[in-house]
Design a protein around this motif. Structure first.
Motif, PDB file in Angstrom:
ATOM      1  N   GLU A 230      11.764  -4.259 -17.607  1.00 11.04           N
ATOM      2  CA  GLU A 230      12.433  -5.293 -18.419  1.00 11.04           C
ATOM      3  C   GLU A 230      13.945  -5.262 -18.184  1.00 11.04           C
ATOM      4  O   GLU A 230      14.599  -6.321 -18.127  1.00 11.04           O
ATOM      5  N   LEU A 231      14.502  -4.057 -18.048  1.00 13.74           N
ATOM      6  CA  LEU A 231      15.944  -3.954 -17.780  1.00 13.74           C
ATOM      7  C   LEU A 231      16.276  -4.500 -16.393  1.00 13.74           C
ATOM      8  O   LEU A 231      17.271  -5.212 -16.228  1.00 13.74           O
ATOM      9  N   PHE A 232      15.447  -4.191 -15.405  1.00 14.75           N
ATOM     10  CA  PHE A 232      15.662  -4.777 -14.082  1.00 14.75           C
ATOM     11  C   PHE A 232      15.641  -6.297 -14.165  1.00 14.75           C
ATOM     12  O   PHE A 232      16.437  -6.988 -13.511  1.00 14.75           O
ATOM     13  N   SER A 233      14.730  -6.833 -14.959  1.00 15.21           N
ATOM     14  CA  SER A 233      14.631  -8.289 -15.120  1.00 15.21           C
ATOM     15  C   SER A 233      15.895  -8.848 -15.764  1.00 15.21           C
ATOM     16  O   SER A 233      16.385  -9.920 -15.378  1.00 15.21           O
ATOM     17  N   GLU A 234      16.430  -8.138 -16.741  1.00 16.71           N
ATOM     18  CA  GLU A 234      17.691  -8.564 -17.367  1.00 16.71           C
ATOM     19  C   GLU A 234      18.824  -8.540 -16.346  1.00 16.71           C
ATOM     20  O   GLU A 234      19.644  -9.465 -16.290  1.00 16.71           O
TER      21      GLU A 234
ATOM     22  N   ARG B 131       9.886   2.782  -2.760  1.00 18.52           N
ATOM     23  CA  ARG B 131       8.799   2.037  -3.396  1.00 18.52           C
ATOM     24  C   ARG B 131       9.374   0.946  -4.294  1.00 18.52           C
ATOM     25  O   ARG B 131      10.557   0.611  -4.213  1.00 18.52           O
ATOM     26  N   GLY B 132       8.546   0.385  -5.156  1.00 15.03           N
ATOM     27  CA  GLY B 132       8.947  -0.791  -5.910  1.00 15.03           C
ATOM     28  C   GLY B 132       9.584  -0.479  -7.246  1.00 15.03           C
ATOM     29  O   GLY B 132       9.740   0.683  -7.641  1.00 15.03           O
ATOM     30  N   PRO B 133       9.961  -1.518  -8.006  1.00 16.01           N
ATOM     31  CA  PRO B 133      10.624  -1.326  -9.295  1.00 16.01           C
ATOM     32  C   PRO B 133       9.745  -0.626 -10.323  1.00 16.01           C
ATOM     33  O   PRO B 133      10.262   0.074 -11.200  1.00 16.01           O
ATOM     34  N   VAL B 134       8.431  -0.778 -10.228  1.00 22.20           N
ATOM     35  CA  VAL B 134       7.532  -0.129 -11.179  1.00 22.20           C
ATOM     36  C   VAL B 134       7.434   1.366 -10.902  1.00 22.20           C
ATOM     37  O   VAL B 134       7.154   2.152 -11.808  1.00 22.20           O
ATOM     38  N   GLN B 135       7.705   1.772  -9.663  1.00 19.22           N
ATOM     39  CA  GLN B 135       7.620   3.195  -9.314  1.00 19.22           C
ATOM     40  C   GLN B 135       8.963   3.915  -9.433  1.00 19.22           C
ATOM     41  O   GLN B 135       9.029   5.127  -9.231  1.00 19.22           O
ATOM     42  N   ALA B 136      10.030   3.201  -9.760  1.00 22.05           N
ATOM     43  CA  ALA B 136      11.336   3.851  -9.934  1.00 22.05           C
ATOM     44  C   ALA B 136      11.251   4.881 -11.062  1.00 22.05           C
ATOM     45  O   ALA B 136      10.544   4.679 -12.052  1.00 22.05           O
ATOM     46  N   LYS B 137      11.959   5.985 -10.910  1.00 21.02           N
ATOM     47  CA  LYS B 137      11.865   7.104 -11.855  1.00 21.02           C
ATOM     48  C   LYS B 137      13.033   7.193 -12.824  1.00 21.02           C
ATOM     49  O   LYS B 137      13.233   8.215 -13.472  1.00 21.02           O
TER      50      LYS B 137
ATOM     51  N   GLY C 267       7.401   3.476 -20.920  1.00 17.48           N
ATOM     52  CA  GLY C 267       8.707   3.755 -20.334  1.00 17.48           C
ATOM     53  C   GLY C 267       8.957   2.905 -19.105  1.00 17.48           C
ATOM     54  O   GLY C 267      10.058   2.359 -18.912  1.00 17.48           O
ATOM     55  N   THR C 268       7.946   2.764 -18.275  1.00 22.73           N
ATOM     56  CA  THR C 268       8.070   1.950 -17.066  1.00 22.73           C
ATOM     57  C   THR C 268       8.283   0.485 -17.416  1.00 22.73           C
ATOM     58  O   THR C 268       9.071  -0.217 -16.768  1.00 22.73           O
TER      59      THR C 268
END
Length: 459
Positions: free
Chosen positions: A255-259, A202-208, A249-250
């Motif tokens: 935000e970290l993925f964006s960095e 799934r996508g970056p928002v669904q990463a755990k 948390g998500t």
């Protein structure tokens, strides 16, 4: 309530499993106000379950909870029976014959499968194997991981996948002062892996991942995290999830993925950890071992918080020499108890084991074997307390009369079976020896990693 639980007639309970849920159940029992005798059974000679063998060696603070468990183990009325396998050395029925109640806290010891072609090719491993190997778990001591290739693929985007990829990305200097098993440190020090792909359906928002775990990838000495900015574009439902006020948390993870997407991904000489989304594995291929992973590109469908990944019939391949599957755990059946194959746990209602619609008297579960592999270490405390509350309620409501042989000490059963029991005092000797070995090489401990090696120390 009758006399069971009094000083002259303590309530005798077996706990199967010595991980967090087992110790938290023990703690709750000792706080009940009854006179309790707890015998804790563990198939390994050493206690603490995944806190010892599942927590990453570079996360020592998470292991400090062992001090709490050690305090619980010092409570009068507690005994530890290590090196005893229920279902092999002692049957469930034998436990039921000598204990007033049993709580099974044996966790989720196996892995979910992908169910795709090539899954069992050499070079395809579960994350459990690798984590157990570098943590010195006896079951995985002799596993072999070929790190001579330049590319590794980890499928899954939870904290276990983060641990696996982070350990692969770290240098010897970053790991040498942890409690990582020495055999693993030597193999990792000679790793030729340069590219690590961490892939999710799934996508970056669904990463755990947790943001705390993910942030560490930006702090590695010789590795950089990489995210393709195009993969951070969100569909409307994911935007709704990201904006939800309860989803802080998500948002931190995103935000970290964006960095990472805006970072210096061209740093020379460094390993790269690629976080990639919306790809589902369909086949592992190779001539006698894994050489490629074939992925299908996915899109998300469904309402916010209920989205599922749907294939697009567009495929890509990643060449690799090693794959780690990190898609979750499942429990194992235990002879003499019902088991839900679909969910991978012992069926229960509020911790009471059920067989169909029938509640098995004074048979309980707590932890992952009760609810499935969810939550963190601390989650098990409330879960175990709830199970013990069910047990105490049953005792109070039934006015239990003893139907077991309270005069038979389970030690007699173990002695008759010729089992070498490891007591908690024995474990304390092992503990001190491991710490002493570690001090000589500037590590918090150097674990003994073979069962026969540990038993020989106690002769």
């Amino acid at each position: 309530m009758n006399s069971i639980g009094s000083p002259s007639d303590p309530f005798r309970i077996a706990i199967v499993g010595s991980g967090p849920s087992g110790f938290y159940a023990t703690e709750a029992l000792f706080k009940s106000g009854l006179h309790i005798q707890v015998d804790m059974y563990e198939r390994l000679p050493v206690p603490y379950g995944l806190v010892r063998s599942g927590v990453a060696p570079d996360h020592p603070k998470l292991k400090q909870v062992i001090q709490v468990y050690a305090g619980i183990a010092e409570t009068p009325g507690f005994r530890f029976f290590g090196n005893v396998t229920i279902g092999r050395d002692i049957s469930v029925q034998m436990l039921q014959s000598v204990y007033d109640a049993t709580i099974y806290t044996c966790g989720a010891e196996s892995d979910r499968r992908l169910g795709i072609l090539g899954e069992d090719l050499p070079g395809s491993h579960t994350a459990t194997e690798f984590v157990g190997w570098y943590n010195g778990h006896p079951d995985y001591r002799d596993r072999v991981f070929d790190l001579s290739h330049e590319t590794a693929v980890i499928f899954g985007q939870g904290n276990v996948a983060a641990d696996v990829s982070r350990i692969l990305a770290k240098t010897r200097d970053e790991l040498k002062n942890t409690d990582i098993a020495v055999h693993a440190l030597e193999v990792l020090a000679n790793s030729r892996i340069r590219n690590i792909h961490v892939v999710g359906r799934r996508g970056p928002v669904q990463a755990k991942f947790t943001s705390k775990e993910l942030k560490e990838f930006g702090e590695l000495e010789q590795a950089v995290p990489v995210v393709d900015p195009a993969e951070l574009q969100l569909n409307p439902a994911s935007n709704i999830e990201l904006a939800d006020k309860n989803n802080t948390g998500t948002r931190k993870v995103y935000e970290l993925f964006s960095e990472f997407a805006g970072g210096n991904n061209n740093a020379p000489g460094k390993r790269r950890v690629y976080f990639s989304f919306l790809k589902g594995p369909v086949e592992f291929t190779g001539n006698g071992r894994v050489e490629k992973v074939r992925f299908e590109r996915n899109v998300l469908s469904g309402d916010a918080f209920q989205q599922s990944a749907q294939g697009t019939a567009e495929f890509i391949e990643i060449e690799t020499g090693i794959v780690f599957r990190s898609i979750g755990y499942r429990g194992k059946p235990l002879a003499g108890l019902p088991f839900d194959e679909k969910r991978g746990l012992i069926p229960n209602r509020d911790g009471r084991i059920i067989d169909g619609d029938t509640v098995l008297p004074y048979q309980y579960v707590a932890g992952w074997i009760k609810r499935g592999p969810t939550g963190i270490i601390g989650t098990n405390r409330a879960d175990s307390v709830a199970t013990v509350a069910s047990l105490l309620s049953d005792l109070q409501q039934s006015g239990k009369t003893r139907t077991v042989n309270s005069k038979t000490d389970p030690l007699q059963l173990l002695s008759t079976a010729g089992i070498k029991i490891v007591t908690y005092q024995d474990w304390q000797k092992i503990d001190q020896l491991e710490i002493s070995r570690g001090l000589s090489v500037d590590k918090p401990r150097e674990k003994f990693t073979r069962v026969n090696e540990i038993l020989q120390l106690l002769e």
